[in-house]
Design a protein around this motif. Structure first.
Motif, PDB file in Angstrom:
ATOM      1  N   CYS A  81      -2.416  -8.081  -2.647  1.00 39.60           N
ATOM      2  CA  CYS A  81      -2.265  -6.993  -2.156  1.00 39.60           C
ATOM      3  C   CYS A  81      -0.779  -6.722  -2.083  1.00 39.60           C
ATOM      4  CB  CYS A  81      -2.515  -6.719  -0.693  1.00 39.60           C
ATOM      5  SG  CYS A  81      -4.275  -6.875  -0.579  1.00 39.60           S
ATOM      6  N   LYS A 122      -1.366  -0.449   9.531  1.00 36.56           N
ATOM      7  CA  LYS A 122      -2.119  -1.523  10.300  1.00 36.56           C
ATOM      8  C   LYS A 122      -2.716  -2.855   9.614  1.00 36.56           C
ATOM      9  CE  LYS A 122      -6.717   0.012  10.554  1.00 36.56           C
ATOM     10  NZ  LYS A 122      -7.792   0.497  11.724  1.00 36.56           N
ATOM     11  N   TYR A 123      -2.742  -2.785   8.378  1.00 35.58           N
ATOM     12  CA  TYR A 123      -3.318  -3.779   7.440  1.00 35.58           C
ATOM     13  C   TYR A 123      -2.133  -4.603   7.169  1.00 35.58           C
ATOM     14  CZ  TYR A 123      -7.312  -0.596   7.328  1.00 35.58           C
ATOM     15  OH  TYR A 123      -8.357   0.112   7.758  1.00 35.58           O
ATOM     16  N   GLU A 124      -1.967  -5.701   7.949  1.00 33.77           N
ATOM     17  CA  GLU A 124      -0.757  -6.456   7.724  1.00 33.77           C
ATOM     18  C   GLU A 124      -0.776  -7.342   6.417  1.00 33.77           C
ATOM     19  OE1 GLU A 124      -0.564  -8.671  11.411  1.00 33.77           O
ATOM     20  OE2 GLU A 124       0.458  -7.035  12.501  1.00 33.77           O
ATOM     21  N   GLU A 172     -10.690   3.296   2.804  1.00 30.02           N
ATOM     22  CA  GLU A 172     -10.874   2.569   4.381  1.00 30.02           C
ATOM     23  C   GLU A 172     -11.713   1.513   4.206  1.00 30.02           C
ATOM     24  OE1 GLU A 172     -11.430   6.146   6.481  1.00 30.02           O
ATOM     25  OE2 GLU A 172      -9.149   6.000   7.186  1.00 30.02           O
ATOM     26  N   LEU A 175     -10.470  -1.584   2.636  1.00 27.11           N
ATOM     27  CA  LEU A 175      -9.550  -2.383   3.186  1.00 27.11           C
ATOM     28  C   LEU A 175      -9.955  -3.075   4.621  1.00 27.11           C
ATOM     29  CD1 LEU A 175      -6.523   0.578   3.222  1.00 27.11           C
ATOM     30  CD2 LEU A 175      -6.544  -1.965   2.026  1.00 27.11           C
ATOM     31  N   ASN A 176     -11.061  -2.398   5.203  1.00 25.00           N
ATOM     32  CA  ASN A 176     -11.746  -3.123   6.380  1.00 25.00           C
ATOM     33  C   ASN A 176     -12.482  -4.333   5.864  1.00 25.00           C
ATOM     34  OD1 ASN A 176     -10.825  -1.353   8.311  1.00 25.00           O
ATOM     35  ND2 ASN A 176     -12.481   0.157   7.874  1.00 25.00           N
ATOM     36  N   SER A 178     -11.552  -6.006   3.396  1.00 23.77           N
ATOM     37  CA  SER A 178     -10.449  -7.143   3.290  1.00 23.77           C
ATOM     38  C   SER A 178     -10.062  -7.813   4.544  1.00 23.77           C
ATOM     39  CB  SER A 178      -9.371  -6.419   2.586  1.00 23.77           C
ATOM     40  OG  SER A 178      -9.780  -5.662   1.280  1.00 23.77           O
ATOM     41  N   GLU A 179      -9.743  -6.782   5.549  1.00 21.93           N
ATOM     42  CA  GLU A 179      -9.588  -7.560   6.659  1.00 21.93           C
ATOM     43  C   GLU A 179     -10.484  -8.313   7.426  1.00 21.93           C
ATOM     44  OE1 GLU A 179      -6.736  -6.959  10.101  1.00 21.93           O
ATOM     45  OE2 GLU A 179      -6.626  -6.879   8.299  1.00 21.93           O
TER      46      GLU A 179
END
Length: 305
Positions: A81, A122-124, A172, A175-176, A178-179
């Motif tokens: 990313c 927020k997605y570091e 979203e 990304l969630n 991925s988190e």
């Protein structure tokens, strides 16, 4: 092209042109397959800077990537990313491999007036990916691939007033997931994490024992992250996952540990101890010590004796 002069790609269309791809179906979002990209025989290094977000899964690449201070090979499926305005170095050392995988590009303009406009920050992993790519299991990769296909199908179909919201919802979800997968990677990589905590412990011990502490004061988060070759954001996330503490809390914990040792084993005054621990004013040391222990340095010394 000089290593210090990256090629800046301001639009997704420019990337399509650079890689010999047809004009994108949508100017602000695009999914491409690496098999479709124009092959190049050029050997060497090329620096690229994107003005858009990029998420990709790559494998069997005939070149390496350098992102931040980390080199990556993509022989296996690795998710990678990037946030806008970061530099990616592509180092081509050989020819002949047939790369596979995909790349999703999202221009920040696509996120305007949506929930992701601010929450994407927020997605570091967009920041700490400079040191931590995501290794996907087969099941995880299938799940991610399904979401990518949904996004591709939506923006390539007839665009209507619902399209952006549907794509944002899919993003979203991507990304969630991925988190979640990054957190799974944190938990499962025990050996690497043990080595990281050990290195951090040695680094802090050496710092507090040396002259750096008197010259420069307490070690900063930036200093520690540079010494450990990781971004401050990634280090914070990793420490929070492993210890439940922030980097600053770890620094303060080591400070209090050293302060207690000096208070209990030396005849130094509180002011002298404060100076040896990098404080210009003993009042600041007293305040921090009491905040962390609920007693003052003198009270600790008395209670110990």
């Amino acid at each position: 092209m000089s290593d210090n002069q990256p090629i800046r790609l301001k639009t997704i269309s420019e990337f399509h042109t650079l890689r010999g791809l047809p004009k994108p179906k949508h100017p602000l979002i695009s999914v491409i397959n690496f098999e479709d990209m124009k092959k190049t025989s050029e050997i060497g290094r090329q620096n690229l800077m994107f003005d858009f977000f990029m998420i990709s899964v790559k494998r069997d690449m005939s070149h390496k990537y350098r992102y931040g201070q980390q080199d990556y090979d993509f022989d296996e499926g690795v998710m990678f990313c990037m946030a806008p305005h970061q530099i990616l170095s592509v180092i081509r050392e050989e020819q002949g491999k047939n790369p596979s995988g995909w790349m999703l590009m999202i221009h920040p303009d696509f996120l305007w007036n949506t929930s992701l406009a601010s929450s994407i920050k927020k997605y570091e992993f967009f920041d700490y990916s400079v040191n931590e790519a995501l290794f996907l299991s087969e099941d995880e990769e299938i799940k991610i691939q399904q979401i990518i296909e949904n996004i591709k199908q939506e923006y390539q179909s007839n665009i209507d007033k619902f399209s952006q919201n549907i794509i944002i919802s899919q993003l979203e979800t991507l990304l969630n997931y991925s988190e979640r997968f990054y957190q799974r990677q944190f938990i499962t990589r025990h050996k690497a994490h043990h080595q990281f905590l050990e290195k951090l412990e040695i680094l802090l011990n050496d710092y507090f024992k040396g002259e750096n502490i008197i010259k420069n004061g307490l070690p900063t988060v930036q200093f520690l992250s540079e010494q450990l070759n990781m971004s401050p954001q990634y280090m914070r996330s990793l420490l929070k996952s492993l210890t439940g503490q922030t980097t600053q809390q770890i620094i303060h914990e080591k400070l209090i540990e050293n302060a207690k040792e000096k208070l209990s084993t030396t005849e130094l005054s509180v002011s002298e101890i404060a100076y040896e621990l990098g404080f210009e004013h003993s009042q600041s040391f007293n305040k921090l010590f009491k905040a962390k222990t609920d007693i003052s340095p003198l009270e600790f010394r008395k209670s110990f004796n």
